[in-house]
Design a protein around this motif. Structure first.
Motif, PDB file in Angstrom:
ATOM      1  N   LEU A   1       0.831  -1.207   0.000  1.00  0.00           N
ATOM      2  CA  LEU A   1       0.000   0.000   0.000  1.00  0.00           C
ATOM      3  C   LEU A   1       0.862   1.252   0.000  1.00  0.00           C
ATOM      4  O   LEU A   1       1.904   1.289   0.640  1.00  0.00           O
ATOM      5  N   HIS A   2       0.398   2.235  -0.720  1.00  0.00           N
ATOM      6  CA  HIS A   2       1.020   3.552  -0.662  1.00  0.00           C
ATOM      7  C   HIS A   2      -0.085   4.588  -0.513  1.00  0.00           C
ATOM      8  O   HIS A   2      -1.199   4.373  -0.972  1.00  0.00           O
ATOM      9  N   ASN A   3       0.251   5.705   0.114  1.00  0.00           N
ATOM     10  CA  ASN A   3      -0.641   6.861   0.009  1.00  0.00           C
ATOM     11  C   ASN A   3       0.130   7.979  -0.672  1.00  0.00           C
ATOM     12  O   ASN A   3       1.335   8.131  -0.454  1.00  0.00           O
TER      13      ASN A   3
ATOM     14  N   HIS B   1       0.512  11.678  -0.917  1.00  0.00           N
ATOM     15  CA  HIS B   1       0.136  12.886  -0.187  1.00  0.00           C
ATOM     16  C   HIS B   1       0.818  14.079  -0.852  1.00  0.00           C
ATOM     17  O   HIS B   1       2.033  14.236  -0.752  1.00  0.00           O
TER      18      HIS B   1
ATOM     19  N   VAL C   1      -3.764  16.983  -1.521  1.00  0.00           N
ATOM     20  CA  VAL C   1      -4.414  15.725  -1.927  1.00  0.00           C
ATOM     21  C   VAL C   1      -3.798  14.592  -1.114  1.00  0.00           C
ATOM     22  O   VAL C   1      -2.598  14.592  -0.863  1.00  0.00           O
ATOM     23  N   ASN C   2      -4.631  13.660  -0.684  1.00  0.00           N
ATOM     24  CA  ASN C   2      -4.118  12.451  -0.023  1.00  0.00           C
ATOM     25  C   ASN C   2      -4.959  11.272  -0.503  1.00  0.00           C
ATOM     26  O   ASN C   2      -6.135  11.164  -0.165  1.00  0.00           O
TER      27      ASN C   2
ATOM     28  N   GLY D   1      -5.193   7.002  -1.213  1.00  0.00           N
ATOM     29  CA  GLY D   1      -4.651   5.685  -0.897  1.00  0.00           C
ATOM     30  C   GLY D   1      -4.636   4.799  -2.133  1.00  0.00           C
ATOM     31  O   GLY D   1      -5.589   4.807  -2.915  1.00  0.00           O
TER      32      GLY D   1
ATOM     33  N   ALA E   1      -4.158   0.960  -2.537  1.00  0.00           N
ATOM     34  CA  ALA E   1      -3.973  -0.281  -1.780  1.00  0.00           C
ATOM     35  C   ALA E   1      -3.540  -1.445  -2.652  1.00  0.00           C
ATOM     36  O   ALA E   1      -3.031  -2.443  -2.145  1.00  0.00           O
TER      37      ALA E   1
ATOM     38  N   VAL F   1       3.043   6.304   4.543  1.00  0.00           N
ATOM     39  CA  VAL F   1       3.241   4.911   4.977  1.00  0.00           C
ATOM     40  C   VAL F   1       4.736   4.627   5.045  1.00  0.00           C
ATOM     41  O   VAL F   1       5.219   4.025   6.002  1.00  0.00           O
TER      42      VAL F   1
END
Lengths: 341, 264
Positions: free
Chosen positions: B152-154, B156, B165-166, B168, B170, B193
């Motif tokens: 997973l990355h977010n 941001h 902006v943020n 996700g 997955a 993350v």
């Protein structure tokens, strides 16, 4: 669960409230970890996490989702505590206090969600941090009010002090600690933690140049720490001098006195280690524990001086008695008090 | 009451007719603004940018050893790390030149409008590493964020002038488009993350910008004029110089950054 069990479990209710208080202190530590590791936005959605109930606990997700899990657990404990209190507690104001704790925990959960959705706006993040301390105070109060010692009645004492009364002194100390925690939250959420990079001096001076609001916030927190430390030393020395034999007062006062030096060390380490995760987080959690300890002390001081908030209750303090001359403070020890001691 | 009903009905009818009849090819869309992807009359023709300003971003002093990134927080990242992805790109020096410096014209010639490229800028998350580390784009140019990792990355986007902006991501293969509609330099992009993952972009209202590459070299194509050329580095700060160019001029404009300096 039968009503008989619930009524018979009043000590159980106290222990449960105590357990909830410990879990809340741990939750504050975990919440501090989220800020210290800058993981607050590692899970960008709420109430789910990446659309899941339990995402892989990697990187920042471990802290942010971990915080959500502990918060959910504390929320569940609070629901049980409120229901249990409302079903078994005879004192209406204690029941209302448990309802207030329930409202606080629900609001706190929503604020946590808004913090994520609106990408850590300072106002919401700060309110979230301050409400955490308020909620902690509520559950600590519930644990105290449901304790056998409180319900059986604390020893009554008469404060004949010419100066500030002990309850007022304790109350002011608690208020100072709470304000200091608000300043601390402001410092964390405006990223002012290293605005003054040296310690104990500030830019090599006693009064730093106020080039930015961050420096002012940071310096206000240091100034607050000095005031709080002074207030705690004053309170402790007063209790050590006059109430050493009253363990209900002396123990929390001693704990608070000891913890404030731990807290000062942690604050210094936070700056000197450039906000290393462990000292920074421990600084947040210790602040909460000092607040809780001071609150217990204050409530006991009020109760023992006969000023417990109890609608319709007769004040135990015998204010009609003349004040002995030549002594700042004298306490009238009752038979019940001797037994308690 | 009947009068109000007649008024509301006739208003809806008029609006429906207007929507059905108007527009022709644009199907009722508002006209393309100056500098939009559609380009069109009034936008600057880049073939008229015949002057070349190029040079080298020199790095002075001892080159620091690239900091090793600790990726143990995510087993996938630790396993997929390569020698290239497991070191910090904060200060990347090759042949004495500093890479990843945004070089741009501070103010474009007044009165000109510029077409926004329709093709998106792509930033990829692969091996828990952003590629590219620094890039530039134009206002309203699409930014496509890809996740090539099985973790997973977010994403941001720590914008200040633009809307932050943020998002996700997955699942591996996910793509999201981000739009930045205001000029802003720099805009940090970070994965919360994996805290070591960061990238920077510059969002410009004109096309006169680039990022220094191997050996710290860069090249800008400009129309004739007098310009303030700015060089920005994420760690070492900002420098600027004035330059005057005529048609088909070739000017050499070097910058130098010293070790130990810090960004403003």
């Amino acid at each position: 669960m039968s009503r008989h069990f619930l009524e018979g479990g009043s000590i159980g209710l106290h222990r449960f409230a105590l357990f909830t208080s410990f879990c809340t202190a741990f939750l504050i530590f975990v919440g501090g970890l989220v800020t210290s590791t800058e993981s607050g936005l590692s899970v960008p959605d709420w109430p789910l996490s990446y659309g899941m109930f339990f995402p892989p606990m990697v990187g920042g997700i471990f802290y942010e989702h971990g915080h959500r899990m502990v918060a959910t657990f504390v929320g569940l404990l609070t629901v049980i505590l409120t229901v249990w209190t409302c079903m078994t507690e005879k004192r209406a104001w204690v029941r209302w206090l448990s309802v207030a704790a329930f409202i606080a925990v629900v609001t706190q959960g929503i604020l946590g969600g808004l913090t994520v959705i609106y990408l850590l706006p300072t106002a919401i993040s700060m309110t979230h941090a301050c409400l955490a301390q308020t909620f902690f105070c509520l559950v600590v109060s519930l644990a105290l009010f449901t304790s056998p010692g409180w319900k059986n009645g604390l020893p009554s004492v008469t404060d004949n002090s010419a100066g500030i009364g002990l309850p007022a002194l304790c109350g002011l100390t608690t208020a100072a600690i709470y304000l200091q925690l608000i300043l601390g939250a402001l410092m964390r959420h405006t990223d002012s933690g290293l605005a003054i990079p040296d310690f104990p001096l500030a830019f090599g001076r006693i009064i730093p140049p106020f080039n930015s609001p961050n420096i002012a916030i940071h310096f206000a927190h240091r100034l607050g720490a000095t005031i709080v430390t002074g207030a705690i030393i004053w309170t402790f020395s007063r209790i050590a001098r006059e109430f050493r034999n009253y363990r209900g007062l002396f123990r929390p006062a001693f704990a608070m006195f000891s913890l404030v030096f731990v807290q000062l060390t942690l604050g210094a380490l936070t700056v000197l280690t450039a906000k290393s995760v462990i000292p920074t987080t421990a600084h947040v959690a210790t602040g909460a524990i000092i607040l809780g300890t001071s609150l217990v002390l204050t409530l006991r001081a009020f109760a023992m001086s006969g000023r417990e908030w109890k609608p319709g209750a007769k004040r135990e303090r015998d204010s009609a008695k003349p004040k002995p001359k030549g002594a700042a403070i004298r306490y009238m020890i009752t038979a019940r008090e001797r037994a308690w001691r | 009451m009947p009068k109000r009903l007649v008024f509301v009905c006739s208003s809806i009818l008029v609006l429906a007719l207007a929507a059905a009849c108007g527009g022709g090819d644009t199907s009722g869309l508002p006209p393309a603004p100056a500098g939009s992807a559609a380009g069109g009359a009034g936008t600057f023709d880049m073939s008229k940018a015949t002057a070349t300003v190029s040079g080298k971003i020199a790095f002075e002093g001892a080159v620091p050893a690239p900091a090793k990134i600790q990726m143990s927080a995510d087993p996938f990242c630790a396993q997929s790390a390569t020698p290239e992805t497991s070191v910090s790109e904060e200060i990347k020096v090759s042949d004495g030149g500093l890479e990843n410096v945004i070089v741009y014209v501070k103010a474009a010639p007044a009165g000109l409008t510029f077409a926004t490229p329709a093709e998106p800028k792509v930033i990829n998350q692969k091996g828990c590493h952003y590629t590219p580390h620094v890039f530039t784009m134009m206002v309203n140019q699409p930014l496509e964020v890809q996740n090539s990792d099985m973790t997973l990355h977010n994403i941001h986007v720590w914008a200040v002038t633009n809307t932050p902006v943020n998002i996700g991501q997955a699942v591996q293969g996910m793509k999201n488009n981000v739009k930045l509609d205001k000029e802003e330099i720099p805009v940090p992009i970070r994965c919360d993350v994996h805290r070591w993952m960061n990238s920077f972009t510059g969002v410009f209202s004109h096309p006169f910008h680039t990022v220094s590459g191997g050996g710290g070299s860069y090249e800008l194509k400009l129309p004739p004029g007098t310009y303030e050329i700015v060089a920005w580095h994420e760690k070492l700060g900002m420098k600027s110089q004035m330059v005057v160019v005529a048609d088909n001029d070739k000017k050499d404009l070097g910058f130098s950054f010293a070790a130990g300096a810090t960004a403003d």
